[in-house]
Design an enzyme around this catalytic site. Structure first.
Site, PDB file in Angstrom:
ATOM      1  N   SER A  33     -13.664  11.366  35.086  1.00  0.00           N
ATOM      2  CA  SER A  33     -12.698  11.502  36.174  1.00  0.00           C
ATOM      3  C   SER A  33     -13.266  10.763  37.377  1.00  0.00           C
ATOM      4  CB  SER A  33     -12.428  12.975  36.507  1.00  0.00           C
ATOM      5  OG  SER A  33     -13.634  13.680  36.775  1.00  0.00           O
ATOM      6  N   GLU A  35     -13.074   9.939  41.728  1.00  0.00           N
ATOM      7  CA  GLU A  35     -12.653  10.420  43.048  1.00  0.00           C
ATOM      8  C   GLU A  35     -12.482   9.241  44.003  1.00  0.00           C
ATOM      9  OE1 GLU A  35     -14.255  14.092  44.786  1.00  0.00           O
ATOM     10  OE2 GLU A  35     -14.909  12.846  46.481  1.00  0.00           O
ATOM     11  N   PHE A 235     -26.264  10.355  54.301  1.00  0.00           N
ATOM     12  CA  PHE A 235     -25.245  11.311  53.877  1.00  0.00           C
ATOM     13  C   PHE A 235     -25.876  12.464  53.107  1.00  0.00           C
ATOM     14  CE2 PHE A 235     -21.792  12.752  51.040  1.00  0.00           C
ATOM     15  CZ  PHE A 235     -20.871  13.118  52.019  1.00  0.00           C
ATOM     16  N   HIS A 285     -17.850  13.165  36.490  1.00  0.00           N
ATOM     17  CA  HIS A 285     -16.951  12.930  37.619  1.00  0.00           C
ATOM     18  C   HIS A 285     -17.643  11.929  38.545  1.00  0.00           C
ATOM     19  CE1 HIS A 285     -13.712  13.888  40.457  1.00  0.00           C
ATOM     20  NE2 HIS A 285     -14.636  13.937  41.408  1.00  0.00           N
TER      21      HIS A 285
END
Length: 313
Positions: A33, A35, A235, A285
């Site tokens: 998947s 994002e 980050f 993901h």
């Protein structure tokens, strides 16, 4: 017998590490998947849809679209997710958070997604605007477990939630963080997707802890290919992800050489997913950052190859 050189001594005394197993021809490739984040400008809009067109032929299980702090990207998220549902064969998943809205307002957003054909929600507590301490909105959902329960009352959504192999920065303890994950799953979530990590052993230890705690729902590893080490390090410091010293060493001296950075990034991510795959992980993901090439290359290494038609707009 000739005396062994120091090099040969190291070779003879060192640990023997077997090769990573190759995927057999009859073994199904893992499920993926992806994002994306909603664009803020026309140029970024074009970049996003170029990314979607590039990755769509890989037939991901679903693609998710992020939601900014305090609902700051709600309109753009809704527009992107709605277009994905209307114009592509991809399965869109919309991020939805608790911050900045009452329960009625959040429910209205969820119903709007349902009317647009979206049946998958990534339910998150969310972060306060400006990076301050989180506080529930008056009249809103307090936490992600409450949001999951609310979504279950609205419709039969597939619901993904977040998991933190290195513990959420705001959690009182790893045990409390694991209890919170259990509450989200007990409220009706389908699966958990982890915060990205760089040390595969961290994820595998987290899986062991989940199983020991009776959590048997899928815990899908979140993978973020690193193309800009300095940005990733900044980050990671904010979100509580450890950056191993070896990672910084690999990227050392590549600041002015983007091609070497891409090669290093692909090697790091490929080693990570191949090691996880060798440990039985069959779903990943990817946090694409709207840049498709590294994700596409890693998918190829995993054995995921394009379909004949993309289904993308």
């Amino acid at each position: 017998m000739a005396k062994l050189t120091p090099t040969l001594q190291r070779w003879m005394a060192g640990e023997r590490i077997g090769p990573l197993p190759a995927r057999q021809a009859d073994q199904a490739p893992p499920q993926l998947s992806f994002e994306f984040f909603p664009p803020r400008t026309e140029a970024l809009e074009q970049q996003l849809w170029a990314c979607i067109r590039r990755l769509a032929p890989l037939r991901p299980r679903f693609v998710s679209v992020t939601y900014g702090a305090g609902g700051s990207t709600h309109a753009r998220t809704h527009a992107t997710v709605s277009r994905l549902a209307a114009e592509t064969d991809l399965v869109p998943a919309a991020h939805l958070t608790c911050v900045g809205a009452t329960r009625e307002e959040v429910d209205a957003v969820a119903r709007g997604y349902r009317e647009a054909g979206v049946r998958h929600i990534v339910a998150l507590r969310g972060d306060a605007p400006g990076g301050g301490a989180y506080a529930p909105h008056p009249g809103g959902y307090d936490y992600a477990c409450d949001l999951v329960a609310g979504l279950r009352r609205i419709g039969d959504f597939e619901i993904s939630v977040a998991a933190y192999p290195e513990t959420h920065p705001a959690a009182r303890s790893p045990e409390d963080d694991l209890d919170n994950l259990r509450r989200k799953l007990d409220a009706g979530a389908t699966r958990a997707i982890t915060q990205y990590f760089f040390d595969t052993a961290t994820y595998l230890r987290f899986l062991d802890r989940c199983l020991a705690a009776g959590i048997t729902a899928p815990i899908v590893p979140g993978i973020m290919p690193v193309s800009n080490y300095a940005q990733a390090a900044r980050f990671s410091a904010m979100c509580g992800t450890a950056v191993p010293a070896w990672l910084g060493h690999l990227f050392e001296g590549t600041e002015e050489d983007p091609e070497i950075r891409r090669i290093v990034a692909s090697i790091v991510a490929a080693e990570q997913v191949r090691t996880l795959q060798a440990n039985g992980v069959d779903e990943f993901h990817f946090y694409t950052l709207n840049r498709p090439d590294l994700t596409y290359a890693i998918a190829h290494i995993l054995g995921v190859r394009p379909a004949t038609a993309s289904g993308a707009a």
